[in-house]
Each structure stands twice: as C-alpha cells, then as structure tokens.
Write an enzyme that holds these catalytic residues in place. Structure first.
Site, short mmCIF file in Angstrom:
data_model
loop_
_atom_site.label_atom_id
_atom_site.label_comp_id
_atom_site.label_asym_id
_atom_site.label_seq_id
_atom_site.Cartn_x
_atom_site.Cartn_y
_atom_site.Cartn_z
N CYS A 157 6.90 2.14 -16.32
CA CYS A 157 6.26 2.69 -17.28
C CYS A 157 4.98 1.71 -17.85
O CYS A 157 4.70 1.68 -18.96
CB CYS A 157 6.96 3.13 -18.28
SG CYS A 157 8.19 2.07 -19.35
N GLU A 161 2.89 5.89 -15.25
CA GLU A 161 4.04 5.37 -14.66
C GLU A 161 3.58 4.90 -13.00
O GLU A 161 2.90 5.70 -12.62
CB GLU A 161 5.01 6.42 -14.45
CG GLU A 161 6.46 6.34 -14.43
CD GLU A 161 7.28 5.85 -15.59
OE1 GLU A 161 6.77 6.09 -16.66
OE2 GLU A 161 8.35 5.49 -15.33
#
Ligand SMILES: C[S@@+](CC[C@H](N)C(=O)[O-])C[C@H]1O[C@@H](n2cnc3c(N)ncnc32)[C@H](O)[C@@H]1O
Length: 379
Positions: free
Chosen positions: A338, A371
């Site tokens: 992330c 992400e």
C-alpha cells in the site's frame, strides 16, 4: 502527506481536474479524508497512473490503474471524538477535527449507523488527544462488503462502560459491539477488548472462503479490490507457500487450494488466533499460522518455500528482511503493497529476481493512496 508529495498531487489535480465534477460529500475541502472528489473518477485513474509510473521509473510501470466503485467502498472508518466533535481530521491539521455528518466513502449500512450514533456520541465525554484527558477516543465502524455484517467498536480511555445511550443506539441493527481500552499516549484506534456487548466479531466472505474479523484485526479496506488482487495472487502460487504479514490469514486461506501447504506469519496474536479460527471455519487442512516477527522468522527459515507472498505495513520492510528474501531463493515472490514508494525501492533491491509484471489497483478512490502488486521470479 509529505510536502513534496502534496505538491506533486496538487500539480496532478490541476492537470486532470478538467471541467471538474460535483463532490458527493458536504465536507469535501475541509475534511482531510479525501483529496480528489472534484476530479472525475476516470481522470483520477489517469492521475494515479502518472503518479505511479513516476515512482516506478525504470521498473516498467503500469498500463492502467484497476478501478473500484468510486464511493461506498470502505470496510472501515475510524471516527475521532474530540473537542465536542465527531469525525475526521481537518485537511492538513492534525490538531483539529471536522464534525462529520455523513461519509460517502463508507458503505451504506455503516454510514447509516454512524448517523444514528452521532447524537448520543456528542452527548458523551470525548477525549482531548492533545492534553490526554477524557473518555471516548474513537468509534470504529466496520462493514464486511460481501456479507453486509456490521461491527462497531468504541475505543475508551477508562476500563468502564459509560456508553449506555450510545450502545442502545447501536445494538439493534449491528452484528458486533465491543469496548476497547486504550489509555496510551499514542493516538491509535486499537485497544484491549474489555467488554463484548454483542458477538465480538463479524464475517466477510471471498468466494467460498469465510473470514472472521475481530476488533483489532487488520482486514483490507476495500473487499472488492482486495478480492481481485487475491485472485491474481492465487494464479501465481505453487508448491510450499509462505505468506508474510498474514493478518487474519485472508491471503493464505484464499490461495491454499492451489498450494501444497501454506504458512502464514503475523506478529499480532489476536490476528493469528483469528487466522486459526478462520482455517478451522473453512476446514482447510494445509494451512498453519505462526505468531512471530516476519524478520525473525525468515532469519531462521529461509529455504523451505517455493512461493513467498509479502504484504507489509505501510512503513515497508527492514533492509535485512529484503536481504533474507533476496538470498532465500524461492521460485517466485509476490509483493502486495500500500506504499508505492517503498514498493519501488524494495523491488530494486531484490536483484536475484526478475520482475514479471506490476499492477496497480485503486483500493482507495478519492484519496491519494493506491495498492500495487508484483510477481518476481528467480533468475
Ligand atoms: C497490510 S497488513 C496485511 C494483512 C494480510 N496480508 C491481508 O491481506 O489482510 C500487514 C500485517 O502485518 C502485520 N505486521 C506488521 N509488522 C509485522 C512484523 N514485523 N512481523 C509480522 N507481522 C507484522 C500487521 O499486524 C498486519 O496484520
């Protein structure tokens, strides 16, 4: 957000806003939760692709950012209760809280619950996180996207239930209600569960796999996007699999059908207990879960695996961890992240591996976050 990153996003917003679009949230602009609600969603994807490819320079980049539902996608929202308000931090001002009435990023049921709780919460003593005084610190609302189940946790600074009115407002339509104790100086929305008023867990489902989630356990914030990523991970798995930073075992259990065996390693005991319960809930026989620091585990057990999956926290991985991974020699490594900056730097250091592909997913529409996922094969 660091100043350089903020300036880069400001530049991209100007470039991609075009005619602009109407934000769905009445608090857009003052609330620090979103940055892009006035940028049309298709342009947000182009903006993020340019940003991402700048970071991934020299690594091949991505053709597109995989899209999400632009609103009503979040499984979790942490509402801070301070200074007579309940909501999110004011943009760029940690010391100030915007009194939020609704949040269109939250899924519908959790937003409705939040609206029902607001009144009683505002009548309860909040917590001044600057002076470290008071009682109710956070309300954490979690909704499992595919089952619809709803959890609310109240993070409080005293081991007492002074929340009768609030709990009454919550209890009817909610699957899980817990009180978490946290009197620490760190401003976190986690704590020791000391009163379970209802159930203490909710369930999410990815295809046929069920996941039990407890108040302190991590679960991906956008189930639809996480499921798409997990399917890609499952396609690349083979043999003996190590899943580092395994949380409640969601990746391990999802890929287990393709693996000879799976070992998940996670440092939060509550999450490991959840993973074990989830394994049994699904009758999966070839998965084990170990409560350990990923680096300490890898130092001892480097060469037992064919596929290593890692999904570290936002801070990324320790350099020693990367060295162990580079030296450990599994056939394949799958990296979910992330934090695109840490991801890019860390991919560059895995020089015994060749990059097969990188993908980027819009797990967090309206915000600067995204992400990334990569497959690496041993040279
Ligand atoms: C981004 S989450 C990934 C969870 C899981 N892979 C999933 O998809 O739901 C990172 C997880 O790493 C765990 N963690 C953080 N630092 C760790 C460490 N040093 N060793 C092991 N686990 C760690 C956190 O508790 C958290 O559950």
């Amino acid at each position: 957000m660091k100043k350089k990153k903020r300036l880069e996003f400001q530049r991209l917003i100007e470039e991609y806003r075009g005619e602009g679009t109407l934000p769905e949230c009445p608090h857009f602009g003052e609330c620090g939760g979103c940055l892009f609600q006035d940028v049309p969603y298709e342009n947000q994807l182009l903006l993020k692709r340019e940003y991402c490819n700048g970071i991934l320079a020299g690594l091949g980049g991505v053709d597109r950012i995989v899209a999400s539902e632009p609103y009503r996608y979040r499984n979790r929202m942490d509402m801070v209760t301070a200074f007579g308000r309940v909501g999110l931090r004011r943009a760029g001002r940690y010391r100030d809280v915007v009194d939020v009435t609704t949040c269109p990023l939250m899924q519908a049921r959790s937003d409705e619950l939040f609206k029902a709780l607001r009144g009683p919460v505002l009548e309860t003593e909040g917590y001044d996180y600057l002076a470290h005084r008071g009682y109710l610190r956070y309300i954490v609302l979690r909704q499992a996207m595919f089952t619809g189940q709803l959890m609310v946790s109240f993070v409080v600074a005293a081991r007492e239930n002074r929340l009768e009115g609030v709990v009454d407002a919550a209890a009817g339509g909610v699957d899980s209600v817990s009180l978490l104790f946290n009197d620490g100086l760190a401003d976190t929305s986690f704590g020791e569960p000391f009163a379970t008023i209802k159930e203490g867990w909710i369930e999410e489902r990815f295809e046929s796999i069920r996941f039990r989630i407890t108040p302190n356990s991590f679960f991906q914030s956008n189930s639809a996007v996480a499921l798409a990523m997990y399917r890609r991970i499952r396609d690349s798995v083979e043999g003996r699999v190590l899943d580092l930073y395994s949380g409640v075992g969601s990746i391990s259990l999802f890929v287990a059908e393709r693996a000879l065996r799976v070992t998940g390693v996670e440092m939060v005991r509550e999450a490991v207990e959840c993973a074990l319960a989830n394994r049994d809930l699904n009758g999966i026989a070839n998965a084990e879960f170990i409560c350990a620091d990923a680096r300490a585990y890898l130092r001892e057990r480097q060469d037992d695996f064919d596929t290593v999956i890692f999904d570290p926290p936002r801070s990324g991985m320790h350099p020693k961890m990367l060295r162990y991974l580079n030296d450990s020699g599994p056939r394949a490594m799958i990296y979910m992240s992330c934090n695109p900056s840490a991801f890019a730097a860390e991919l560059r250091s895995l020089d015994r591996y060749s990059l097969q592909w990188i993908e980027a997913y819009d797990m967090f529409p309206q915000t600067p976050h995204l992400e990334t996922l990569a497959l690496l094969m041993r040279r």
